[in-house]
Design a protein around this motif. Sequence first.
Motif, mmCIF file in Angstrom:
data_model
loop_
_atom_site.group_PDB
_atom_site.id
_atom_site.type_symbol
_atom_site.label_atom_id
_atom_site.label_comp_id
_atom_site.label_asym_id
_atom_site.label_seq_id
_atom_site.Cartn_x
_atom_site.Cartn_y
_atom_site.Cartn_z
ATOM 1 N N SER A 197 0.743 -1.381 0.077
ATOM 2 C CA SER A 197 0.042 0.109 -0.102
ATOM 3 C C SER A 197 0.651 1.217 -0.084
ATOM 4 O O SER A 197 0.411 2.113 -0.779
ATOM 5 N N ILE A 198 2.046 1.403 0.783
ATOM 6 C CA ILE A 198 2.792 2.373 0.800
ATOM 7 C C ILE A 198 3.342 2.693 -0.590
ATOM 8 O O ILE A 198 3.689 3.750 -1.031
ATOM 9 N N ALA A 199 4.088 1.574 -0.899
ATOM 10 C CA ALA A 199 4.865 1.582 -1.919
ATOM 11 C C ALA A 199 3.908 1.884 -3.411
ATOM 12 O O ALA A 199 4.363 2.951 -4.046
ATOM 13 N N LEU A 200 2.795 1.628 -3.377
ATOM 14 C CA LEU A 200 1.851 2.071 -4.509
ATOM 15 C C LEU A 200 1.727 3.489 -4.631
ATOM 16 O O LEU A 200 1.643 4.046 -5.312
ATOM 17 N N ASN A 201 1.255 3.966 -3.363
ATOM 18 C CA ASN A 201 1.163 5.390 -2.777
ATOM 19 C C ASN A 201 2.067 6.107 -3.294
ATOM 20 O O ASN A 201 1.804 7.206 -3.910
ATOM 21 N N GLN A 226 2.487 6.185 -7.343
ATOM 22 C CA GLN A 226 1.409 6.948 -7.777
ATOM 23 C C GLN A 226 1.341 8.572 -7.307
ATOM 24 O O GLN A 226 0.739 9.086 -8.169
ATOM 25 N N ASN A 227 1.866 8.768 -6.169
ATOM 26 C CA ASN A 227 1.785 10.163 -5.933
ATOM 27 C C ASN A 227 3.260 10.697 -5.578
ATOM 28 O O ASN A 227 3.266 11.428 -4.597
ATOM 29 N N ALA A 228 4.111 10.450 -6.176
ATOM 30 C CA ALA A 228 5.682 10.735 -6.117
ATOM 31 C C ALA A 228 5.833 12.400 -5.864
ATOM 32 O O ALA A 228 6.457 12.839 -5.053
ATOM 33 N N ASP A 229 5.373 12.891 -7.262
ATOM 34 C CA ASP A 229 5.418 14.376 -7.077
ATOM 35 C C ASP A 229 4.737 15.099 -5.808
ATOM 36 O O ASP A 229 5.418 15.934 -5.142
ATOM 37 N N ARG A 230 3.700 14.564 -5.464
ATOM 38 C CA ARG A 230 2.891 15.321 -4.023
ATOM 39 C C ARG A 230 3.778 14.748 -2.929
ATOM 40 O O ARG A 230 4.207 15.711 -2.116
ATOM 41 N N LYS A 235 7.040 14.233 -2.736
ATOM 42 C CA LYS A 235 8.421 14.863 -2.859
ATOM 43 C C LYS A 235 8.148 16.582 -2.402
ATOM 44 O O LYS A 235 8.906 16.905 -1.798
ATOM 45 N N LEU A 236 7.013 16.815 -2.897
ATOM 46 C CA LEU A 236 6.806 18.518 -2.680
ATOM 47 C C LEU A 236 6.503 18.395 -0.919
ATOM 48 O O LEU A 236 7.026 19.605 -0.405
ATOM 49 N N ILE A 237 5.834 17.634 -0.305
ATOM 50 C CA ILE A 237 5.673 17.708 0.909
ATOM 51 C C ILE A 237 6.920 17.538 1.639
ATOM 52 O O ILE A 237 7.271 18.322 2.605
ATOM 53 N N ILE A 238 7.666 16.679 1.332
ATOM 54 C CA ILE A 238 8.948 16.329 1.919
ATOM 55 C C ILE A 238 9.866 17.686 2.047
ATOM 56 O O ILE A 238 10.745 18.286 2.876
ATOM 57 N N ARG A 239 9.915 18.457 0.584
ATOM 58 C CA ARG A 239 11.083 19.443 0.491
ATOM 59 C C ARG A 239 10.308 20.626 1.149
ATOM 60 O O ARG A 239 11.053 21.479 1.382
ATOM 61 N N SER A 240 8.998 20.692 1.381
ATOM 62 C CA SER A 240 8.299 21.875 1.811
ATOM 63 C C SER A 240 7.925 21.722 3.298
ATOM 64 O O SER A 240 7.125 22.604 3.839
ATOM 65 N N GLU A 241 8.393 20.745 3.973
ATOM 66 C CA GLU A 241 7.963 20.359 5.372
ATOM 67 C C GLU A 241 8.106 21.645 6.375
ATOM 68 O O GLU A 241 7.171 21.913 7.058
ATOM 69 N N ALA A 242 9.190 22.234 6.189
ATOM 70 C CA ALA A 242 9.524 23.317 7.207
ATOM 71 C C ALA A 242 8.598 24.451 7.083
ATOM 72 O O ALA A 242 8.307 25.292 8.056
ATOM 73 N N TRP A 266 11.468 5.932 -0.702
ATOM 74 C CA TRP A 266 12.606 6.231 -1.537
ATOM 75 C C TRP A 266 12.110 6.058 -2.801
ATOM 76 O O TRP A 266 12.541 6.670 -3.879
ATOM 77 N N VAL A 267 11.073 5.183 -3.159
ATOM 78 C CA VAL A 267 10.801 4.775 -4.559
ATOM 79 C C VAL A 267 10.362 6.184 -5.228
ATOM 80 O O VAL A 267 10.117 6.137 -6.512
ATOM 81 N N ALA A 268 9.672 7.045 -4.520
ATOM 82 C CA ALA A 268 9.353 8.336 -4.978
ATOM 83 C C ALA A 268 10.300 9.129 -5.765
ATOM 84 O O ALA A 268 10.164 9.690 -6.731
ATOM 85 N N TRP A 269 11.567 8.852 -5.368
ATOM 86 C CA TRP A 269 12.721 9.817 -6.113
ATOM 87 C C TRP A 269 13.327 8.728 -7.356
ATOM 88 O O TRP A 269 13.847 9.387 -8.236
ATOM 89 N N TRP A 270 13.042 7.539 -7.417
ATOM 90 C CA TRP A 270 13.918 6.749 -8.529
ATOM 91 C C TRP A 270 12.852 6.071 -9.410
ATOM 92 O O TRP A 270 13.354 5.859 -10.596
ATOM 93 N N HIS A 271 11.623 5.985 -9.021
ATOM 94 C CA HIS A 271 10.804 5.305 -10.179
ATOM 95 C C HIS A 271 9.998 6.283 -10.889
ATOM 96 O O HIS A 271 9.452 7.135 -10.418
ATOM 97 N N SER A 272 9.898 6.079 -12.076
ATOM 98 C CA SER A 272 9.352 6.909 -13.125
ATOM 99 C C SER A 272 7.650 6.283 -13.390
ATOM 100 O O SER A 272 7.643 5.185 -14.072
#
Length: 156
Positions: A19-23, A26-30, A32-39, A91-97
């Motif tokens: 479930s986590i991996a699929l999410n 399927q939502n990698a950009d979202r 990564k955006l949350i992680i990068r703008s967390e602060a 981490w799959v959000a960063w390397w999988h297209s």
Amino acid sequence: INARSDIGPTEKLRKMAMSIALNQVQNADRFKLIIRSEAELPENISRTYEQSRRHVLKEFMTVVENGIKAGEMRPVNPRTAALGVIGMLNWVAWWHSAGDPDNDRSVAVQLADMAVRTITTADGSSPAQEGPERAISMLRENLDYLERTLKEDRAG
């Protein structure tokens, strides 16, 4: 998934990891955006995000603890194991297209399988004993493996 009583800890871990991996696929950009703008997140979103992270960690820790008690998982530190598995899945959000649903699912299945294999017992069996008896049994298995390896090294 953790609330289900029809499946054991190993299968729960597999389904949670899937479930986590699929999410993340399927939502990698979202993600990564949350992680990068967390602060810089607004307080209400930041609070919700933090609560969600804690909830996911707690659920993974619970399934690992239950897996250890059931003898399906090695006696690892549940928090460390949960964080390691979650980190691998995130981490799959960063390397999988993403884009090919079959490939996305295949990647998620492989990651879920890898996550399960990192902490489950070698043969997937559930030892009958608990406590010191189980620890001795596990030591014997490791000693048997060591002896086989040493014999192979001497013979080769």
